[in-house]
Design a protein around this motif. Structure first.
Motif, PDB file in Angstrom:
ATOM      1  N   ILE A   5       0.852  -1.184   0.000  1.00 36.07           N
ATOM      2  CA  ILE A   5       0.000   0.000   0.000  1.00 36.07           C
ATOM      3  C   ILE A   5       0.892   1.240   0.000  1.00 36.07           C
ATOM      4  CG2 ILE A   5      -1.908  -1.140   1.196  1.00 36.07           C
ATOM      5  CD1 ILE A   5      -0.951   0.266   3.776  1.00 36.07           C
ATOM      6  N   ARG A   6       0.277   2.405  -0.222  1.00 37.00           N
ATOM      7  CA  ARG A   6       1.028   3.659  -0.154  1.00 37.00           C
ATOM      8  C   ARG A   6       0.729   4.381   1.152  1.00 37.00           C
ATOM      9  NH1 ARG A   6       0.502   9.173  -1.474  1.00 37.00           N
ATOM     10  NH2 ARG A   6      -1.649   8.909  -2.192  1.00 37.00           N
ATOM     11  N   LEU A  38       5.968   3.339  -0.132  1.00 39.70           N
ATOM     12  CA  LEU A  38       5.141   2.153  -0.257  1.00 39.70           C
ATOM     13  C   LEU A  38       5.506   1.258   0.914  1.00 39.70           C
ATOM     14  CD1 LEU A  38       6.420  -0.829  -1.405  1.00 39.70           C
ATOM     15  CD2 LEU A  38       7.017   0.653  -3.285  1.00 39.70           C
ATOM     16  N   VAL A  41       8.226   5.688  -2.794  1.00 40.27           N
ATOM     17  CA  VAL A  41       7.177   5.309  -3.735  1.00 40.27           C
ATOM     18  C   VAL A  41       7.575   5.603  -5.182  1.00 40.27           C
ATOM     19  CG1 VAL A  41       5.886   7.488  -3.698  1.00 40.27           C
ATOM     20  CG2 VAL A  41       4.648   5.335  -3.968  1.00 40.27           C
ATOM     21  N   LEU A  77       0.944   2.538  -7.581  1.00 41.98           N
ATOM     22  CA  LEU A  77       0.193   3.190  -6.511  1.00 41.98           C
ATOM     23  C   LEU A  77      -0.052   4.661  -6.812  1.00 41.98           C
ATOM     24  CD1 LEU A  77       1.975   1.528  -3.474  1.00 41.98           C
ATOM     25  CD2 LEU A  77      -0.470   1.328  -3.990  1.00 41.98           C
ATOM     26  N   ASP A  92      -3.247   6.558  -8.814  1.00 41.64           N
ATOM     27  CA  ASP A  92      -4.512   6.969  -8.201  1.00 41.64           C
ATOM     28  C   ASP A  92      -4.515   8.443  -7.798  1.00 41.64           C
ATOM     29  OD1 ASP A  92      -7.127   5.999  -7.320  1.00 41.64           O
ATOM     30  OD2 ASP A  92      -6.439   6.469  -5.294  1.00 41.64           O
ATOM     31  N   PRO A 142      -2.968  -3.120  -9.997  1.00 39.59           N
ATOM     32  CA  PRO A 142      -3.631  -2.425  -8.889  1.00 39.59           C
ATOM     33  C   PRO A 142      -4.778  -3.242  -8.298  1.00 39.59           C
ATOM     34  CG  PRO A 142      -4.450  -1.584 -10.969  1.00 39.59           C
ATOM     35  CD  PRO A 142      -3.387  -2.590 -11.308  1.00 39.59           C
ATOM     36  N   VAL A 175      -7.427   3.044  -5.933  1.00 37.32           N
ATOM     37  CA  VAL A 175      -6.351   2.064  -5.795  1.00 37.32           C
ATOM     38  C   VAL A 175      -6.051   1.894  -4.308  1.00 37.32           C
ATOM     39  CG1 VAL A 175      -3.958   1.500  -6.317  1.00 37.32           C
ATOM     40  CG2 VAL A 175      -5.384   2.608  -8.050  1.00 37.32           C
ATOM     41  N   ALA A 206      -4.330  -0.887  -3.046  1.00 37.61           N
ATOM     42  CA  ALA A 206      -3.081  -1.619  -2.862  1.00 37.61           C
ATOM     43  C   ALA A 206      -2.588  -2.052  -4.235  1.00 37.61           C
ATOM     44  CB  ALA A 206      -3.299  -2.829  -1.955  1.00 37.61           C
ATOM     45  N   VAL A 207      -1.448  -2.725  -4.247  1.00 41.73           N
ATOM     46  CA  VAL A 207      -0.956  -3.342  -5.487  1.00 41.73           C
ATOM     47  C   VAL A 207      -0.509  -4.760  -5.180  1.00 41.73           C
ATOM     48  CG1 VAL A 207      -0.263  -1.228  -6.683  1.00 41.73           C
ATOM     49  CG2 VAL A 207       1.350  -2.356  -5.129  1.00 41.73           C
TER      50      VAL A 207
END
Length: 262
Positions: free
Chosen positions: A111-112, A117, A141, A150, A153, A211, A219, A221-222
């Protein structure tokens, strides 16, 4: 004795309705009324009234062509509402384990958090010699392919708040240095819908990133896999990409995301 005491407060109609719903499953996705009545222990008239009530409330759905019943959207909504309330790491962990098994690559969920991240779930491939990140690891990030995904978004205004200077923080050799160059990459990533980062953060290591969307289409998470090559082998590229996409779509569905038609 406790069970006998508790049974005094049961609601027979509700109990029978739930019993009827539980009749459906992998072996019984669609049932006619006759089949339903045969599988439940209740009078035919009672079963008929319960089926009518459940259909009216959206818990059963009738197929007019075959005159059979299946579970309705309200049953699914109950499940999705519960799952969507869970943490993304909770619902994502078993999915990335499946992704690791199908791809034979180490898999991650991140996640950011502002400029960073954060890895919130990870599983290693068997025999992997890649130096793995641990849960809670933070990376800039703007330096990773996961971070780029991330950033898809954020708006331009949010992007400039994150990176107010024209030159990006840090000076890692071989990586993008200018804010505008990163923004153009992020725009391309957003349009493409995924990132294949080949030696982007670490030489000799590639990644495929998709994503994960929440119920609002943001978004959340990735999902990524780590491929131990300078470039993702072309013979495996589409297969691996589709496996990561499937995992991301699955977690997005668990979070309540419904893609718009088209």
């Amino acid at each position: 004795m406790a069970n006998v005491q508790a049974s005094k407060y049961l609601v027979p109609g509700l109990e029978r309705g739930l019993q009827l719903l539980l009749t459906f499953g992998a072996q019984h996705r669609e049932l006619s009324f006759a089949e339903l009545h045969r599988l439940v222990a209740m009078p035919k008239a009672t079963a008929y009234r319960i089926v009518q009530t459940l259909e009216y409330m959206g818990f059963l759905e009738r197929n007019a062509r075959t005159n059979t019943f299946s579970l309705g959207m309200n049953v699914l909504r109950l499940g999705f509402e519960y799952i969507a309330s869970l943490d993304v790491a909770q619902v994502g962990q078993p999915v990335i384990e499946q992704l690791r098994d199908s791809s034979q690559c180490s898999s991650h969920l991140a996640i950011r958090d502002g400029h960073d991240l954060v890895y919130i779930a990870r599983v290693s491939a068997a025999g992997s010699r890649i130096n793995q990140v641990s849960i809670g690891t933070r990376l800039p990030v703007h330096r990773t392919s996961l971070g780029r995904m991330l950033l898809t978004d954020v708006s331009r205004a949010e992007f400039e708040q994150l990176f107010p200077d024209e030159r990006l923080p840090g000076n890692a050799p071989g990586q993008v240095q200018e804010r505008e160059a990163l923004w153009q990459m992020v725009r391309q990533d957003r349009a493409r819908g995924y990132v294949i980062g080949e030696s982007f953060y670490r030489p000799g290591i590639s990644s495929i990133v998709y994503p994960v969307f929440d119920r609002d289409g943001r978004v959340a998470a990735v999902v990524s896999i780590m491929v131990p090559f300078d470039e993702v082998p072309h013979s495996d590229r589409e297969r691996l990409r589709n496996e990561v996409r499937f995992a991301a779509d699955k977690i997005s569905g668990f979070l309540g995301y419904l893609p718009k038609a088209g």
